[in-house]
Design a protein around this motif. Sequence first.
Motif, mmCIF file in Angstrom:
data_model
loop_
_atom_site.group_PDB
_atom_site.id
_atom_site.type_symbol
_atom_site.label_atom_id
_atom_site.label_comp_id
_atom_site.label_asym_id
_atom_site.label_seq_id
_atom_site.Cartn_x
_atom_site.Cartn_y
_atom_site.Cartn_z
ATOM 1 N N UNK A 26 -2.591 -29.404 -28.486
ATOM 2 C CA UNK A 26 -3.348 -28.807 -29.592
ATOM 3 C C UNK A 26 -2.387 -28.232 -30.625
ATOM 4 N N UNK A 27 -2.675 -28.495 -31.888
ATOM 5 C CA UNK A 27 -1.850 -27.992 -32.993
ATOM 6 C C UNK A 27 -1.714 -26.481 -32.935
ATOM 7 N N UNK A 28 -2.824 -25.812 -32.717
ATOM 8 C CA UNK A 28 -2.808 -24.352 -32.690
ATOM 9 C C UNK A 28 -1.932 -23.827 -31.553
ATOM 10 N N UNK A 29 -1.967 -24.491 -30.401
ATOM 11 C CA UNK A 29 -1.132 -24.066 -29.274
ATOM 12 C C UNK A 29 0.348 -24.180 -29.621
ATOM 13 N N UNK A 30 0.702 -25.275 -30.256
ATOM 14 C CA UNK A 30 2.100 -25.481 -30.637
ATOM 15 C C UNK A 30 2.542 -24.434 -31.667
ATOM 16 N N UNK A 31 1.729 -24.207 -32.662
ATOM 17 C CA UNK A 31 2.086 -23.219 -33.691
ATOM 18 C C UNK A 31 2.154 -21.798 -33.116
ATOM 19 N N UNK A 32 1.232 -21.474 -32.223
ATOM 20 C CA UNK A 32 1.252 -20.160 -31.591
ATOM 21 C C UNK A 32 2.512 -19.981 -30.756
ATOM 22 N N UNK A 33 2.857 -21.001 -29.980
ATOM 23 C CA UNK A 33 4.063 -20.930 -29.150
ATOM 24 C C UNK A 33 5.304 -20.797 -30.022
ATOM 25 N N UNK A 64 13.911 -33.599 -18.654
ATOM 26 C CA UNK A 64 14.898 -32.975 -19.544
ATOM 27 C C UNK A 64 14.665 -33.401 -20.996
ATOM 28 N N UNK A 65 14.296 -34.662 -21.222
ATOM 29 C CA UNK A 65 14.007 -35.136 -22.580
ATOM 30 C C UNK A 65 12.808 -34.393 -23.166
ATOM 31 N N UNK A 66 11.790 -34.202 -22.356
ATOM 32 C CA UNK A 66 10.583 -33.508 -22.804
ATOM 33 C C UNK A 66 10.920 -32.057 -23.146
ATOM 34 N N UNK A 67 11.684 -31.412 -22.282
ATOM 35 C CA UNK A 67 12.050 -30.017 -22.516
ATOM 36 C C UNK A 67 12.877 -29.866 -23.788
ATOM 37 N N UNK A 68 13.811 -30.780 -24.012
ATOM 38 C CA UNK A 68 14.617 -30.732 -25.242
ATOM 39 C C UNK A 68 13.730 -30.930 -26.467
ATOM 40 N N UNK A 69 12.809 -31.873 -26.381
ATOM 41 C CA UNK A 69 11.914 -32.128 -27.503
ATOM 42 C C UNK A 69 11.021 -30.916 -27.769
ATOM 43 N N UNK A 70 10.478 -30.319 -26.723
ATOM 44 C CA UNK A 70 9.653 -29.123 -26.900
ATOM 45 C C UNK A 70 10.458 -27.990 -27.530
ATOM 46 N N UNK A 71 11.692 -27.826 -27.090
ATOM 47 C CA UNK A 71 12.546 -26.778 -27.662
ATOM 48 C C UNK A 71 12.755 -27.023 -29.152
ATOM 49 N N UNK A 72 12.969 -28.270 -29.523
ATOM 50 C CA UNK A 72 13.146 -28.592 -30.938
ATOM 51 C C UNK A 72 11.867 -28.348 -31.722
ATOM 52 N N UNK A 73 10.717 -28.692 -31.125
ATOM 53 C CA UNK A 73 9.441 -28.446 -31.801
ATOM 54 C C UNK A 73 9.213 -26.951 -32.036
ATOM 55 N N UNK A 74 9.643 -26.139 -31.095
ATOM 56 C CA UNK A 74 9.441 -24.696 -31.222
ATOM 57 C C UNK A 74 10.379 -24.060 -32.234
ATOM 58 N N UNK A 111 13.072 -13.834 -21.990
ATOM 59 C CA UNK A 111 12.027 -13.989 -20.987
ATOM 60 C C UNK A 111 12.503 -14.941 -19.918
ATOM 61 N N UNK A 112 12.328 -14.561 -18.705
ATOM 62 C CA UNK A 112 12.636 -15.454 -17.595
ATOM 63 C C UNK A 112 11.382 -16.180 -17.173
ATOM 64 N N UNK A 113 11.512 -16.999 -16.178
ATOM 65 C CA UNK A 113 10.343 -17.679 -15.638
ATOM 66 C C UNK A 113 10.028 -18.971 -16.367
ATOM 67 N N UNK A 114 8.882 -19.521 -16.021
ATOM 68 C CA UNK A 114 8.498 -20.819 -16.543
ATOM 69 C C UNK A 114 7.843 -20.712 -17.904
ATOM 70 N N UNK A 115 7.967 -21.746 -18.642
ATOM 71 C CA UNK A 115 7.410 -21.822 -19.980
ATOM 72 C C UNK A 115 5.976 -22.336 -19.893
ATOM 73 N N UNK A 116 5.023 -21.634 -20.511
ATOM 74 C CA UNK A 116 3.625 -22.047 -20.422
ATOM 75 C C UNK A 116 3.394 -23.408 -21.054
ATOM 76 N N UNK A 117 4.194 -23.754 -22.060
ATOM 77 C CA UNK A 117 4.017 -25.042 -22.710
ATOM 78 C C UNK A 117 4.414 -26.180 -21.766
ATOM 79 N N UNK A 118 5.485 -25.974 -21.002
ATOM 80 C CA UNK A 118 5.867 -26.981 -20.007
ATOM 81 C C UNK A 118 4.815 -27.061 -18.916
#
Length: 83
Positions: free
Chosen positions: A47-54, A3-13, A68-75
């Motif tokens: 990868x920086x480019x992956x994060x910026x693209x996402x 859950x911490x990782x998912x919250x952090x990824x959401x904030x990064x996006x 969008x439903x389903x799983x997040x490719x970044x996760x």
Amino acid sequence: MQADIERFLARLLTDPGLRERFLADRAGVAKEAGLSPEEAEAMARMRSQDLRTAARSYQHKRDSGVQRGGRNWLMDWFRGQRS
């Protein structure tokens, strides 16, 4: 914890300032966000480019109102880094 990782990824996006700080000091910013040293190191390998693209894709979807439903490719990527 996942859950911490998912919250952090959401904030990064969604937060360009945090994203740029993270890209300048990946492990440090991830640790500041409460991730474990192992999680922070795994995030640092993203990868920086992956994060910026996402982030652009997510913003585009938010702007267009597409949900969008389903799983997040970044996760999925992150899970692969930890195994």
